[in-house]
Design a protein around this motif. Structure first.
Motif, PDB file in Angstrom:
ATOM      1  N   VAL A 132      -2.835   7.068  -0.836  1.00 59.14           N
ATOM      2  CA  VAL A 132      -3.365   6.437   0.378  1.00 59.14           C
ATOM      3  C   VAL A 132      -2.928   7.319   1.544  1.00 59.14           C
ATOM      4  CG1 VAL A 132      -3.363   4.397   1.852  1.00 59.14           C
ATOM      5  CG2 VAL A 132      -3.217   4.128  -0.624  1.00 59.14           C
ATOM      6  N   ALA A 133      -3.821   7.581   2.465  1.00 57.50           N
ATOM      7  CA  ALA A 133      -3.511   8.499   3.555  1.00 57.50           C
ATOM      8  C   ALA A 133      -2.429   7.925   4.464  1.00 57.50           C
ATOM      9  CB  ALA A 133      -4.769   8.792   4.371  1.00 57.50           C
ATOM     10  N   PRO A 134      -1.341   8.665   4.704  1.00 57.87           N
ATOM     11  CA  PRO A 134      -0.342   8.228   5.681  1.00 57.87           C
ATOM     12  C   PRO A 134      -0.978   8.121   7.065  1.00 57.87           C
ATOM     13  CG  PRO A 134       0.490  10.042   4.338  1.00 57.87           C
ATOM     14  CD  PRO A 134      -0.978   9.935   4.055  1.00 57.87           C
ATOM     15  N   ALA A 135      -0.298   7.419   7.963  1.00 55.61           N
ATOM     16  CA  ALA A 135      -0.723   7.233   9.356  1.00 55.61           C
ATOM     17  C   ALA A 135      -1.946   6.326   9.470  1.00 55.61           C
ATOM     18  CB  ALA A 135      -0.986   8.557  10.056  1.00 55.61           C
ATOM     19  N   TRP A 177       0.048  15.762   4.270  1.00 53.96           N
ATOM     20  CA  TRP A 177       1.304  16.222   4.892  1.00 53.96           C
ATOM     21  C   TRP A 177       1.217  16.090   6.411  1.00 53.96           C
ATOM     22  CZ3 TRP A 177       2.797  19.926   8.408  1.00 53.96           C
ATOM     23  CH2 TRP A 177       4.166  20.186   8.480  1.00 53.96           C
ATOM     24  N   VAL A 178       0.112  16.505   6.992  1.00 58.45           N
ATOM     25  CA  VAL A 178      -0.067  16.419   8.445  1.00 58.45           C
ATOM     26  C   VAL A 178      -0.013  14.966   8.897  1.00 58.45           C
ATOM     27  CG1 VAL A 178      -1.719  16.768  10.322  1.00 58.45           C
ATOM     28  CG2 VAL A 178      -1.324  18.597   8.661  1.00 58.45           C
ATOM     29  N   LEU A 179      -0.710  14.082   8.174  1.00 52.14           N
ATOM     30  CA  LEU A 179      -0.722  12.672   8.554  1.00 52.14           C
ATOM     31  C   LEU A 179       0.657  12.035   8.398  1.00 52.14           C
ATOM     32  CD1 LEU A 179      -4.124  11.541   6.960  1.00 52.14           C
ATOM     33  CD2 LEU A 179      -3.621  11.887   9.383  1.00 52.14           C
ATOM     34  N   ARG A 180       1.409  12.453   7.384  1.00 51.00           N
ATOM     35  CA  ARG A 180       2.757  11.905   7.204  1.00 51.00           C
ATOM     36  C   ARG A 180       3.665  12.314   8.357  1.00 51.00           C
ATOM     37  NH1 ARG A 180       2.989  12.683   2.217  1.00 51.00           N
ATOM     38  NH2 ARG A 180       3.946  14.740   2.154  1.00 51.00           N
ATOM     39  N   MET A 181       3.554  13.572   8.795  1.00 50.84           N
ATOM     40  CA  MET A 181       4.353  14.023   9.938  1.00 50.84           C
ATOM     41  C   MET A 181       3.939  13.285  11.211  1.00 50.84           C
ATOM     42  SD  MET A 181       6.585  16.132   8.853  1.00 50.84           S
ATOM     43  CE  MET A 181       6.623  15.014   7.426  1.00 50.84           C
ATOM     44  N   ILE A 238       0.865  -1.185   0.000  1.00 51.47           N
ATOM     45  CA  ILE A 238       0.000   0.000   0.000  1.00 51.47           C
ATOM     46  C   ILE A 238       0.898   1.230   0.000  1.00 51.47           C
ATOM     47  CG2 ILE A 238      -1.750   1.303   1.256  1.00 51.47           C
ATOM     48  CD1 ILE A 238      -2.718  -1.313   2.440  1.00 51.47           C
ATOM     49  N   PRO A 239       0.860   2.054  -1.043  1.00 55.28           N
ATOM     50  CA  PRO A 239       1.733   3.235  -1.111  1.00 55.28           C
ATOM     51  C   PRO A 239       1.294   4.302  -0.124  1.00 55.28           C
ATOM     52  CG  PRO A 239       0.196   3.258  -2.926  1.00 55.28           C
ATOM     53  CD  PRO A 239      -0.030   1.960  -2.208  1.00 55.28           C
ATOM     54  N   LEU A 240       2.259   5.037   0.408  1.00 59.93           N
ATOM     55  CA  LEU A 240       1.938   6.062   1.401  1.00 59.93           C
ATOM     56  C   LEU A 240       2.495   7.427   1.038  1.00 59.93           C
ATOM     57  CD1 LEU A 240       2.308   4.150   4.781  1.00 59.93           C
ATOM     58  CD2 LEU A 240       0.239   4.712   3.512  1.00 59.93           C
ATOM     59  N   LYS A 241       2.778   7.652  -0.244  1.00 59.00           N
ATOM     60  CA  LYS A 241       3.225   8.974  -0.670  1.00 59.00           C
ATOM     61  C   LYS A 241       2.834   9.179  -2.125  1.00 59.00           C
ATOM     62  CE  LYS A 241       7.238  12.033  -0.899  1.00 59.00           C
ATOM     63  NZ  LYS A 241       8.705  12.152  -0.698  1.00 59.00           N
TER      64      LYS A 241
END
Length: 395
Positions: free
Chosen positions: A277-280, A327-331, A253-256
């Motif tokens: 796909v949404a990070p976190a 971006w927020v979810l990745r951080m 599942i890609p995350l970026k």
């Protein structure tokens, strides 16, 4: 050779939505999908998805009214949804319904495996695929291609330089026959999320209700991590080891999001193929369908004008609407999933009423909530205190 306005490669929520929108717009579109493929997925969908894409409530196999976050110490924090709910779908049924709807609106459908894109003497794209392993190579001519063929997309690898380097989480889940009665460890209206390093060193594990069944899964970007063993541990801990296993599925599942989604000519990718796909959280269904709709819109403008620059609009529009959330979810994933100590503090933060309220509002509406600046300030200060280890961790 039969000619189409567009060929959509991949019949998941993204591809089926793109094909449906193009068919509804009067385009001659072909939906090409592999047989027997079901993506490992918890199946959670927000109410906004049901509204935006006219999804009937009958497709929901369950409605979760709360989430429970479990820390490394086994501390559990309840997060009631409030007035809303988290819809749960089974991808086996949900994806097929979307494909059938697209066909009902005029999309053509073929079952086969994509192999490559060739070019005619006039420069038209020719999609090559096989209907069965070892079968004869089939060719379809088209003015445009939407690659919605998932993570590690063959279309993206062929048409977009560097697409193979997108970072991925590897997910595995088992669909089981759910317990007939609720208990402390399993409830039919509750989503359990496990932030425990032995279940996932860098992501999380989940137990999601699906009505008569349940999805039990884990994800990790660590290629050496034993996902199947982690699911077994999770089932044993929660008294689910004796439940019948209906099917098992795994996939990256890609995350970026990719830096570019189109080839500047006649191809655009969408959904997992575009890294959406949404990070976190790993949430993908809503974003995949939204991305498919935007890809279809960009392709429609390209077909009308002949200007390949219109294909860039798919990524531009998606990132304008959802890029800040990603971006927020990745951080958040970078900071809070890196160790059990931080995961413990993250779960403690989830007790906060401001965190719960704004989290559910953002989930339901799919955008950052700006209406309460004081709540955001309180969360920022608490978040900073936890990150620096200044806030107590309550048992």
């Amino acid at each position: 050779m039969e000619r189409f306005d567009a060929v959509v490669i991949g019949g998941g929520p993204c591809g089926a939505t793109a094909a449906d929108d193009l068919a509804m717009a009067g385009r001659k579109v072909l939906l090409l999908d592999r047989a027997g493929r079901i993506k490992p997925c918890g199946g959670a969908v927000p109410p906004r998805l049901l509204e935006d894409f006219a999804i009937p409530l009958s497709l929901l196999v369950a409605r979760a009214t709360e989430a429970r976050m479990i820390a490394p110490s086994n501390k559990a924090v309840r997060m009631p949804v409030g007035d809303g709910f988290v819809g749960m779908v089974d991808r086996d049924q949900f994806d097929e319904w979307l494909r059938d709807r697209a066909m009902g609106h005029g999309a053509h459908r073929r079952t086969g495996t994509f192999e490559r894109i060739e070019r005619s003497a006039e420069g038209m794209a020719i999609v090559c695929f096989r209907e069965s392993r070892g079968g004869e190579l089939q060719r379809i001519e088209t003015r445009s291609v939407i690659g919605a063929d998932g993570a590690r997309s063959g279309v993206a690898r062929e048409e977009l330089p560097g697409a193979e380097r997108v970072p991925c989480v590897f997910a595995y889940h088992e669909v089981i026959r759910a317990p007939r009665h609720d208990s402390d460890v399993y409830q039919k209206q509750r989503c359990d999320v496990f932030y425990q390093g032995d279940l996932s060193p860098d992501f999380y594990g989940w137990i999601f209700p699906h009505g008569d069944t349940a999805s039990i899964g884990v994800g990790s970007a660590n290629k050496g991590f034993a996902l199947r063993d982690a699911v077994k541990v999770m089932r044993d801990r929660n008294g689910l080891e004796g439940c019948e296993t209906i099917r098992c599925e795994g996939a990256p599942i890609p995350l970026k999001p990719l830096a570019r989604w189109d080839n500047g000519r006649d191809v655009v990718v969408a959904g997992d193929a575009a890294g959406v796909v949404a990070p976190a959280s790993g949430e993908g269904i809503y974003y995949a369908m939204t991305c498919g709709r935007m890809a279809a819109g960009a392709v429609g403008e390209f077909l009308d004008t002949g200007d390949p620059r219109r294909l860039r609009l798919a990524r531009k529009r998606f990132m304008k609407e959802h890029g800040r959330v990603f971006w927020v979810l990745r951080m958040m994933q970078y900071f809070w999933y890196s160790s059990d100590k931080r995961r413990e503090r993250f779960v403690t933060m989830c007790e906060d009423p401001d965190v719960q309220r704004l989290t559910w509002q953002a989930y339901m509406n799919k955008k950052l909530v700006r209406a309460d600046p004081l709540a955001h300030l309180r969360i920022f200060l608490k978040d900073t205190a936890h990150l620096l280890g200044l806030a107590p961790v309550r048992a």
